[in-house]
Design an enzyme around this catalytic site. Sequence first.
Site, PDB file in Angstrom:
ATOM      1  N   ASP A 177       0.864  -1.183   0.000  1.00 50.36           N
ATOM      2  CA  ASP A 177       0.000   0.000   0.000  1.00 50.36           C
ATOM      3  C   ASP A 177       0.895   1.226   0.000  1.00 50.36           C
ATOM      4  O   ASP A 177       1.664   1.442   0.953  1.00 50.36           O
ATOM      5  CB  ASP A 177      -0.912  -0.001   1.231  1.00 50.36           C
ATOM      6  CG  ASP A 177      -1.824   1.214   1.257  1.00 50.36           C
ATOM      7  OD1 ASP A 177      -2.800   1.239   0.500  1.00 50.36           O
ATOM      8  OD2 ASP A 177      -1.538   2.149   2.038  1.00 50.36           O
ATOM      9  N   GLU A 261      -2.150  -1.406  -5.792  1.00 54.09           N
ATOM     10  CA  GLU A 261      -3.410  -0.789  -6.201  1.00 54.09           C
ATOM     11  C   GLU A 261      -3.259  -0.153  -7.577  1.00 54.09           C
ATOM     12  O   GLU A 261      -2.220   0.441  -7.884  1.00 54.09           O
ATOM     13  CB  GLU A 261      -3.830   0.278  -5.187  1.00 54.09           C
ATOM     14  CG  GLU A 261      -4.194  -0.266  -3.824  1.00 54.09           C
ATOM     15  CD  GLU A 261      -4.527   0.844  -2.842  1.00 54.09           C
ATOM     16  OE1 GLU A 261      -5.700   0.989  -2.476  1.00 54.09           O
ATOM     17  OE2 GLU A 261      -3.600   1.575  -2.450  1.00 54.09           O
ATOM     18  N   CYS A 314     -12.082  -4.667   6.795  1.00 52.46           N
ATOM     19  CA  CYS A 314     -11.333  -5.230   7.917  1.00 52.46           C
ATOM     20  C   CYS A 314     -10.570  -6.449   7.407  1.00 52.46           C
ATOM     21  O   CYS A 314     -11.161  -7.349   6.796  1.00 52.46           O
ATOM     22  CB  CYS A 314     -12.272  -5.612   9.053  1.00 52.46           C
ATOM     23  SG  CYS A 314     -11.435  -6.426  10.437  1.00 52.46           S
ATOM     24  N   CYS A 317     -12.194  -9.751   9.589  1.00 57.61           N
ATOM     25  CA  CYS A 317     -13.555 -10.267   9.373  1.00 57.61           C
ATOM     26  C   CYS A 317     -14.196  -9.759   8.088  1.00 57.61           C
ATOM     27  O   CYS A 317     -15.334 -10.100   7.788  1.00 57.61           O
ATOM     28  CB  CYS A 317     -14.446  -9.902  10.556  1.00 57.61           C
ATOM     29  SG  CYS A 317     -14.739  -8.116  10.725  1.00 57.61           S
ATOM     30  N   CYS A 332     -12.226  -1.784  13.763  1.00 57.16           N
ATOM     31  CA  CYS A 332     -13.367  -2.507  13.206  1.00 57.16           C
ATOM     32  C   CYS A 332     -14.549  -2.421  14.165  1.00 57.16           C
ATOM     33  O   CYS A 332     -14.430  -2.730  15.358  1.00 57.16           O
ATOM     34  CB  CYS A 332     -12.997  -3.963  12.946  1.00 57.16           C
ATOM     35  SG  CYS A 332     -14.329  -4.920  12.181  1.00 57.16           S
ATOM     36  N   CYS A 335     -15.614  -6.687  14.788  1.00 57.21           N
ATOM     37  CA  CYS A 335     -14.775  -7.600  15.580  1.00 57.21           C
ATOM     38  C   CYS A 335     -13.897  -6.871  16.582  1.00 57.21           C
ATOM     39  O   CYS A 335     -13.265  -7.516  17.435  1.00 57.21           O
ATOM     40  CB  CYS A 335     -13.916  -8.474  14.664  1.00 57.21           C
ATOM     41  SG  CYS A 335     -12.665  -7.544  13.732  1.00 57.21           S
ATOM     42  N   ASP A 342      -2.713   1.853   6.957  1.00 55.26           N
ATOM     43  CA  ASP A 342      -1.963   1.407   5.787  1.00 55.26           C
ATOM     44  C   ASP A 342      -1.622  -0.076   5.863  1.00 55.26           C
ATOM     45  O   ASP A 342      -1.652  -0.773   4.836  1.00 55.26           O
ATOM     46  CB  ASP A 342      -0.689   2.233   5.632  1.00 55.26           C
ATOM     47  CG  ASP A 342      -0.978   3.710   5.404  1.00 55.26           C
ATOM     48  OD1 ASP A 342      -2.072   4.021   4.883  1.00 55.26           O
ATOM     49  OD2 ASP A 342      -0.125   4.544   5.745  1.00 55.26           O
TER      50      ASP A 342
END
Length: 402
Positions: A177, A261, A314, A317, A332, A335, A342
């Site tokens: 990232d 990306e 996340c 999860c 999150c 969870c 990042d």
Amino acid sequence: MLRSFQTKLDLNNQQRTLAAKHAGVARHAWNWGLDICLKALSAKEKLPTAITLHKRLVAEVKSANAWYYEVSKCAPQQALRNLSKAFGHFFKVSGRGKPKFKKKNIKDSFYLEGSITVSDNRLKLPIFGWVRCHEILPAVRPKNVTVSKRASDWYVSFRYELEAKPSPKTRQRIGVDIGINSLATCSDGSVFPSVKAYRQAQRKLAHLQRSVCRKQKGSRNRTQANLKVARLHRRIANIRQDALHKLTSWLAKNHSEIVIEDLNISGMLKNHRLASAIADCGFYEFKRQLEYKASWCCATVIKADKFYPSSQLCSCCHHRQKMPLSARVFKCAFCGIELDRDFNASVNLEHWRPDIDYPLTVSSTGLACGGSHQLNGTAVKDSMKQEGNVKLSKISLSRSGE
């Protein structure tokens, strides 16, 4: 495959004068050919080819200017080839403008070919003879070279054949990232800080540019002040390139699959608040270097979908939630896990697969950690349909009760 190599030349005064003459002849040939081509376009005539222009150059220009014979014939010949190629891009590629006239000391360069020999840190060029370089050269025999000028220093570049050799990999797959605060955050926990070369030198650059404005146009003092600005720009570019080369080389040599990306960089640069910081990081240059170095090291670069919400999912999860740019820690809501923003995105990139549908909208439902499957876009759509059917049934029941 072909590999490019560039290094700085250590020229003496005589060789510097000869290099300036070559660049001047190449610039003169370009401007002369461009003038003829523009006149042909205005008269709606057929554009002359590079061969036609060279024949006219020999007959009309060379015979009238004896200084053309002081340099290699390759310099003006290649300039006319480049001009023909530039017009080809102008007619075929959308968004390309017409070729422009060249000015002295702005991107000076010339081309040489013929008997070229390499020996340690020396290079034998036609007309020039043996010239010294600032580093050891690869033991190859290049067919041609390009000599260019950057801030009063001359550089030589050439291409040579290179066989792709697989290097031992330490990790099969890694997600990367890229960002502004840190240049790259990897899914194995590695963080490469952003050098921010332009931001560090911004005050000094502004001081030197104000100094240029105080000098009289055409004076020697203004020339020297402009040279200081050019050297600082070159230093900024070198620092940025050094950081990008180290990062991309480490990724290509040590990993078999690299997931990044597919960013819309030109669209990101339209944000006037972040454009300077994004340009300072060199996102496009990072992607370009990574792609060609991966082919050298037998690695694969995988580009995640442009609309993949790596920062909103996340990594534990797969619950999706809103993440403004000001939030640097991902918490999150389902969870309860807390991760660096990042790093969470890089882990999601590592696990990205093109055949999986990811949550399309921010939902309040999700799977517990350790679930056997992910909440994909199809499941979200089905749940929305079920909720809509329940609402419709409730409305129909209430109407029947009335």
